[in-house]
Design a protein around this motif. Structure first.
Motif, PDB file in Angstrom:
ATOM      1  N   THR A   1      19.078  45.293  30.760  1.00 31.57           N
ATOM      2  CA  THR A   1      17.988  44.668  31.512  1.00 31.57           C
ATOM      3  C   THR A   1      16.834  45.334  30.681  1.00 31.57           C
ATOM      4  O   THR A   1      16.658  46.365  30.537  1.00 31.57           O
ATOM      5  CB  THR A   1      17.783  45.371  33.053  1.00 31.57           C
ATOM      6  OG1 THR A   1      18.972  44.893  33.624  1.00 31.57           O
ATOM      7  CG2 THR A   1      16.365  44.857  33.654  1.00 31.57           C
TER       8      THR A   1
ATOM      9  N   THR B   1      17.373  39.898  32.123  1.00 27.83           N
ATOM     10  CA  THR B   1      18.439  40.650  32.389  1.00 27.83           C
ATOM     11  C   THR B   1      19.463  39.672  32.008  1.00 27.83           C
ATOM     12  O   THR B   1      19.539  38.574  32.200  1.00 27.83           O
ATOM     13  CB  THR B   1      18.879  40.885  33.986  1.00 27.83           C
ATOM     14  OG1 THR B   1      17.837  41.603  34.388  1.00 27.83           O
ATOM     15  CG2 THR B   1      20.080  41.633  34.080  1.00 27.83           C
TER      16      THR B   1
ATOM     17  N   ILE C   1       5.059  42.572  35.606  1.00 26.93           N
ATOM     18  CA  ILE C   1       6.387  42.987  35.041  1.00 26.93           C
ATOM     19  C   ILE C   1       7.007  41.784  34.768  1.00 26.93           C
ATOM     20  O   ILE C   1       7.496  41.174  35.827  1.00 26.93           O
ATOM     21  CB  ILE C   1       6.855  44.141  35.915  1.00 26.93           C
ATOM     22  CG1 ILE C   1       6.268  45.411  35.725  1.00 26.93           C
ATOM     23  CG2 ILE C   1       8.396  44.401  35.313  1.00 26.93           C
ATOM     24  CD1 ILE C   1       6.210  46.333  34.594  1.00 26.93           C
TER      25      ILE C   1
ATOM     26  N   THR D   1      11.269  40.950  34.047  1.00 30.36           N
ATOM     27  CA  THR D   1      12.447  41.414  34.020  1.00 30.36           C
ATOM     28  C   THR D   1      13.309  40.282  33.240  1.00 30.36           C
ATOM     29  O   THR D   1      13.367  39.417  33.817  1.00 30.36           O
ATOM     30  CB  THR D   1      12.861  42.024  35.293  1.00 30.36           C
ATOM     31  OG1 THR D   1      11.817  42.747  35.751  1.00 30.36           O
ATOM     32  CG2 THR D   1      13.898  42.834  35.256  1.00 30.36           C
TER      33      THR D   1
ATOM     34  N   ARG E   1       5.208  50.208  38.523  1.00 31.29           N
ATOM     35  CA  ARG E   1       4.509  49.165  39.527  1.00 31.29           C
ATOM     36  C   ARG E   1       3.105  48.878  39.335  1.00 31.29           C
ATOM     37  O   ARG E   1       2.605  49.827  39.689  1.00 31.29           O
ATOM     38  CB  ARG E   1       5.037  49.201  40.895  1.00 31.29           C
ATOM     39  CG  ARG E   1       6.427  49.125  41.265  1.00 31.29           C
ATOM     40  CD  ARG E   1       6.951  49.045  42.478  1.00 31.29           C
ATOM     41  NE  ARG E   1       8.318  48.668  42.472  1.00 31.29           N
ATOM     42  CZ  ARG E   1       9.198  49.832  42.818  1.00 31.29           C
ATOM     43  NH1 ARG E   1       8.901  50.942  42.769  1.00 31.29           N
ATOM     44  NH2 ARG E   1      10.645  49.340  42.989  1.00 31.29           N
TER      45      ARG E   1
ATOM     46  N   PRO F   1      10.270  53.440  38.312  1.00 29.95           N
ATOM     47  CA  PRO F   1       9.740  52.119  37.443  1.00 29.95           C
ATOM     48  C   PRO F   1       8.296  52.072  37.635  1.00 29.95           C
ATOM     49  O   PRO F   1       7.799  52.397  38.981  1.00 29.95           O
ATOM     50  CB  PRO F   1      10.581  50.998  38.364  1.00 29.95           C
ATOM     51  CG  PRO F   1      11.061  51.445  39.243  1.00 29.95           C
ATOM     52  CD  PRO F   1      11.135  52.921  39.475  1.00 29.95           C
TER      53      PRO F   1
ATOM     54  N   ASN G   1      12.896  37.392  35.746  1.00 30.61           N
ATOM     55  CA  ASN G   1      12.222  37.662  37.064  1.00 30.61           C
ATOM     56  C   ASN G   1      10.760  37.974  36.758  1.00 30.61           C
ATOM     57  O   ASN G   1      10.511  38.895  35.611  1.00 30.61           O
ATOM     58  CB  ASN G   1      12.702  38.306  37.774  1.00 30.61           C
ATOM     59  CG  ASN G   1      14.117  37.834  38.515  1.00 30.61           C
ATOM     60  OD1 ASN G   1      14.298  36.571  38.690  1.00 30.61           O
ATOM     61  ND2 ASN G   1      15.099  38.571  38.589  1.00 30.61           N
TER      62      ASN G   1
ATOM     63  N   ARG H   1      12.456  45.546  30.654  1.00 26.86           N
ATOM     64  CA  ARG H   1      11.188  45.046  31.014  1.00 26.86           C
ATOM     65  C   ARG H   1      10.079  44.938  30.425  1.00 26.86           C
ATOM     66  O   ARG H   1       9.712  45.755  29.461  1.00 26.86           O
ATOM     67  CB  ARG H   1      10.790  46.149  32.380  1.00 26.86           C
ATOM     68  CG  ARG H   1      11.745  45.970  33.494  1.00 26.86           C
ATOM     69  CD  ARG H   1      12.189  47.480  34.145  1.00 26.86           C
ATOM     70  NE  ARG H   1      10.998  48.016  34.580  1.00 26.86           N
ATOM     71  CZ  ARG H   1      10.247  48.101  35.392  1.00 26.86           C
ATOM     72  NH1 ARG H   1      10.550  46.797  36.373  1.00 26.86           N
ATOM     73  NH2 ARG H   1       9.113  48.587  35.948  1.00 26.86           N
TER      74      ARG H   1
ATOM     75  N   SER I   1       7.123  39.744  38.353  1.00 26.61           N
ATOM     76  CA  SER I   1       6.946  40.633  39.481  1.00 26.61           C
ATOM     77  C   SER I   1       5.765  39.687  40.473  1.00 26.61           C
ATOM     78  O   SER I   1       4.921  39.057  39.761  1.00 26.61           O
ATOM     79  CB  SER I   1       6.260  41.694  39.351  1.00 26.61           C
ATOM     80  OG  SER I   1       5.072  41.733  38.561  1.00 26.61           O
TER      81      SER I   1
END
Length: 234
Positions: A18, A65, A61, A63, A182, A180, A51, A20, A53
């Motif tokens: 993953t 994966t 963010i 992401t 945010r 993490p 993905n 970010r 956020s």
């Protein structure tokens, strides 16, 4: 490569990873595309999970994966999309030198030491072998144990650089728990009757205490990084 086979193959490059990324709203808009078509295409062609956020934050963010080959494909598509955006923005501008593509990774601080290497040896090697610029932020991102790693260069240099960073991250997993990062929403300006906006709370949070005379209505600002940017559409 068989995706269900998660045992570490050559150089540890057939495992699920993953990554970010930290992006500004405009960059996110470019990745999503009209009616989400760009990100849908990226997901389908790369087979990576991408993905984004939620939240009306100036920063988001993203992401990514998947098996490493899927991640590299997704990165390649993102880097090339950003290059297209740069080319498009240059067509009507007077700027002569083309700015590089820039991506910001968010990496657990406990892995940054391995990425920098003894006396900076690893990061120097990555810069020299890929031709990308790589910078690890000295400070952690607010309320987290992660740091931003900024990569800039041509799309190809960026992809080579991400490959090398992935190898380092696989060889030295994070130590301890990672908190993490945010992104925070830009603190909403308080709007009084008559549409006057108090932006002092926002400017204060940008470390900009002396900008505001409290007795006059001030424009709304969005705080991006260290800069307060006037926000026309509030």
């Amino acid at each position: 490569m068989n995706k269900s086979d998660s045992k570490v193959t050559e150089g540890g490059l057939n495992v699920t990873l993953t990554i970010r990324l930290l992006m500004h709203g405009k960059e996110v808009g470019s990745i999503i595309g009209k009616k989400g078509e760009t990100v849908k295409k990226m997901r389908e062609e790369s087979s990576a999970r991408i993905n984004i956020s939620e939240g009306s934050c100036p920063e988001r963010i993203v992401t990514i994966t998947g098996p490493t080959d899927a991640i590299f494909k997704a990165f390649s598509m993102i880097a090339h999309k950003f290059e297209e955006d740069i080319n498009a923005s240059m067509t009507n501008s007077t700027v002569t030198s083309k700015p590089p593509v820039t991506l910001r990774l968010v990496v657990p601080a406990s892995q940054c030491g391995s990425l920098i290497g003894k006396g900076g040896s690893k990061i120097k090697e990555i810069r020299e072998t890929t031709g990308a610029q790589v910078q690890v932020a000295g400070d952690m991102l607010p309320n987290s144990t992660e740091r931003a790693v900024t990569i800039s260069g041509t799309p190809d240099a960026i992809i080579q650089c991400v490959k090398q960073i992935c190898v380092v991250m696989l060889e030295s997993p994070p130590k301890g728990a990672t908190i993490p990062y945010r992104p925070k929403p830009a603190s909403a300006p308080v709007i009084f009757a008559g549409g006057q906006v108090r932006a002092d709370t926002i400017l204060a949070s940008a470390g900009n205490h002396n900008v505001l005379a409290h007795h006059q209505p001030a424009p709304a600002y969005t705080v991006q990084g260290q800069y307060a940017i006037p926000h026309p559409d509030l």
